[in-house]
Design an enzyme around this catalytic site. Structure first.
Site, PDB file in Angstrom:
ATOM      1  N   ARG A   8       0.892  -1.114  -0.529  1.00  0.00           N
ATOM      2  CA  ARG A   8      -0.200   0.138  -0.288  1.00  0.00           C
ATOM      3  C   ARG A   8       1.157   1.228   0.579  1.00  0.00           C
ATOM      4  NH1 ARG A   8      -5.371   1.257   3.252  1.00  0.00           N
ATOM      5  NH2 ARG A   8      -6.082   0.296   2.033  1.00  0.00           N
ATOM      6  N   HIS A  48      -7.751   0.673  -6.892  1.00  0.00           N
ATOM      7  CA  HIS A  48      -7.455  -0.295  -5.344  1.00  0.00           C
ATOM      8  C   HIS A  48      -8.040  -1.688  -5.901  1.00  0.00           C
ATOM      9  CE1 HIS A  48      -7.789  -0.920  -1.746  1.00  0.00           C
ATOM     10  NE2 HIS A  48      -8.783  -0.290  -0.559  1.00  0.00           N
ATOM     11  N   GLN A  77      -9.781  -3.701  -3.172  1.00  0.00           N
ATOM     12  CA  GLN A  77     -11.416  -3.474  -2.875  1.00  0.00           C
ATOM     13  C   GLN A  77     -12.084  -3.567  -4.113  1.00  0.00           C
ATOM     14  OE1 GLN A  77     -12.340  -2.266   0.205  1.00  0.00           O
ATOM     15  NE2 GLN A  77     -14.056  -2.818  -0.540  1.00  0.00           N
ATOM     16  N   ASP A 130     -17.051   6.853  -1.844  1.00  0.00           N
ATOM     17  CA  ASP A 130     -16.252   6.711  -1.377  1.00  0.00           C
ATOM     18  C   ASP A 130     -15.809   7.590  -0.196  1.00  0.00           C
ATOM     19  OD1 ASP A 130     -13.596   5.392  -0.127  1.00  0.00           O
ATOM     20  OD2 ASP A 130     -12.477   5.545  -1.674  1.00  0.00           O
ATOM     21  N   CYS A 184     -16.215   1.654   0.282  1.00  0.00           N
ATOM     22  CA  CYS A 184     -15.192   0.071   1.013  1.00  0.00           C
ATOM     23  C   CYS A 184     -15.021   0.815   1.990  1.00  0.00           C
ATOM     24  CB  CYS A 184     -14.012   0.955  -0.102  1.00  0.00           C
ATOM     25  SG  CYS A 184     -13.345   2.736  -0.485  1.00  0.00           S
ATOM     26  N   ARG A 231     -12.929  -9.036   1.616  1.00  0.00           N
ATOM     27  CA  ARG A 231     -12.601  -8.394   1.242  1.00  0.00           C
ATOM     28  C   ARG A 231     -10.934  -9.785   1.318  1.00  0.00           C
ATOM     29  NH1 ARG A 231      -9.448  -3.593   1.128  1.00  0.00           N
ATOM     30  NH2 ARG A 231      -7.669  -4.405   1.053  1.00  0.00           N
TER      31      ARG A 231
END
Ligand code: CP
Ligand code: NVA
Length: 314
Positions: A110, A137, A140, A229, A269, A297
């Site tokens: 990340r 991402h 996700q 988001d 998310c 996830r």
């Protein structure tokens, strides 16, 4: 163990790195692996394998899902952050990649710029997974698609409404729609649109899979899934006050959900800011599947790690 050199090296740096066929396989495997987990069935295909997790930004879900998932598959993990490794003291990414990938079997990163993860991958002997960059991402969206399929069946031909920032999540939704044959309606404030070049990736945006709306209500009209988001992603905190003003009308509320399909799902998310990008009665309401989405996830990433290390299992 580090015996991955015998297999074709495959990285997962953006959504377009896998094909529609590979996604179909991963969704099937995730369902099988999830069932084993729910039945407390021991399943250790990655015994003696080690996952290195490198975090240059904060995380709850990504850390827990990869770490718990790897242990459940019989492997182990090494957790590194910028602050407690030489990564934070300017050791070149290329050198870090060469060293870390000699001692582990798989790496999840990340970080900030996508170019960092690409440089790492170019110097890695083992598969590298994108655990979030400024641009994408993919893990996700993998979980979001699996969650949609679990609740509603195939997403092909359906419409996803994206309300909010043209960020890493939005770019990845556009890539997924193009590849898997659904539509994304994107609505962002002026100045926060998606970068179509980034969203396109290597394959371009396929005709009819992406449409921009300046009005978020219009983006939600008829949608099968409404998603949003945070207004300010990690790394953009200095813009927080300006963003709060610009995004005030991009809050998913009951009115937006009312113009979507009656059985539309809501996803986020997480982490979420109730009263900013989503009202509490939506995220905590009956159409929201955010807790399944978060749990998934782990299941999809277990399928992904198994696939990158062992290939397709019969
Ligand atoms: N959704 C997500 O990636 O959450 P974390 O930032 O907690 O990992
Ligand atoms: N767009 C958000 C997602 C967090 C999981 C960010 O990058 O901070």
């Amino acid at each position: 163990m580090n015996n991955n050199t015998a297999m074709t090296l495959k990285h997962y740096l953006q959504f377009t790195d896998l094909s529609a066929d590979e996604y179909a396989y991963l969704f099937e495997r995730a369902a099988v692996i999830k069932k084993k987990f729910k039945a407390y069935e021991k399943y250790h295909p990655l015994a003696d394998r080690t996952l290195a997790m490198i975090f240059e930004k904060a995380s709850t879900r990504t850390r827990v899902s990869f770490e718990a998932g790897m242990y459940q598959l019989g492997g182990s993990v090494v957790h590194l952050t910028t602050g407690d490794s030489q990564l934070g003291r300017a050791e070149p990414i290329e050198d870090s990649a060469k060293v870390i990938s000699r001692m582990t079997d798989l790496v999840m990163i990340r970080t900030y710029e996508q170019s960092k993860i690409e440089r790492f991958a170019a110097n890695s002997r083992v598969p590298v997974i994108n655990g979030l960059t400024n641009e994408y991402h993919p893990c996700q969206i993998l979980a979001d698609l699996f969650t949609y399929i679990e609740h509603r069946g195939s997403i092909q031909g359906k419409t996803v409404a994206w309300v909010g920032d043209g960020n890493n999540m939005a770019n990845t939704w556009v890539q997924a729609a193009s590849l898997l044959g659904f539509k994304v309606h994107v609505s962002t404030p002026r100045g926060y649109e998606i970068d179509e070049k980034l969203a396109a990736g290597a394959h371009g945006i396929s005709a009819g899979s992406y449409q921009f709306f300046s009005n978020p209500m219009e983006a939600c009209r008829g949608a099968d899934l409404v998603t949003t988001d945070v207004w300010t992603s990690m790394g953009y905190e200095a813009e927080n006050e300006a963003r709060k003003k610009a995004f005030a009308d991009w809050c998913v509320d009951a009115e937006m959900m009312a113009v979507a399909q009656p059985d539309a799902l809501f996803m986020h998310c997480l982490p979420a800011h109730r009263g900013e990008e989503v009202e509490a009665d939506v995220i905590d309401g009956p159409q929201s599947v955010v807790w399944d989405e978060a749990e998934n996830r782990m299941h999809v990433q277990k399928a992904l790690m198994e696939y990158l290390l062992l290939g397709k299992l019969a």
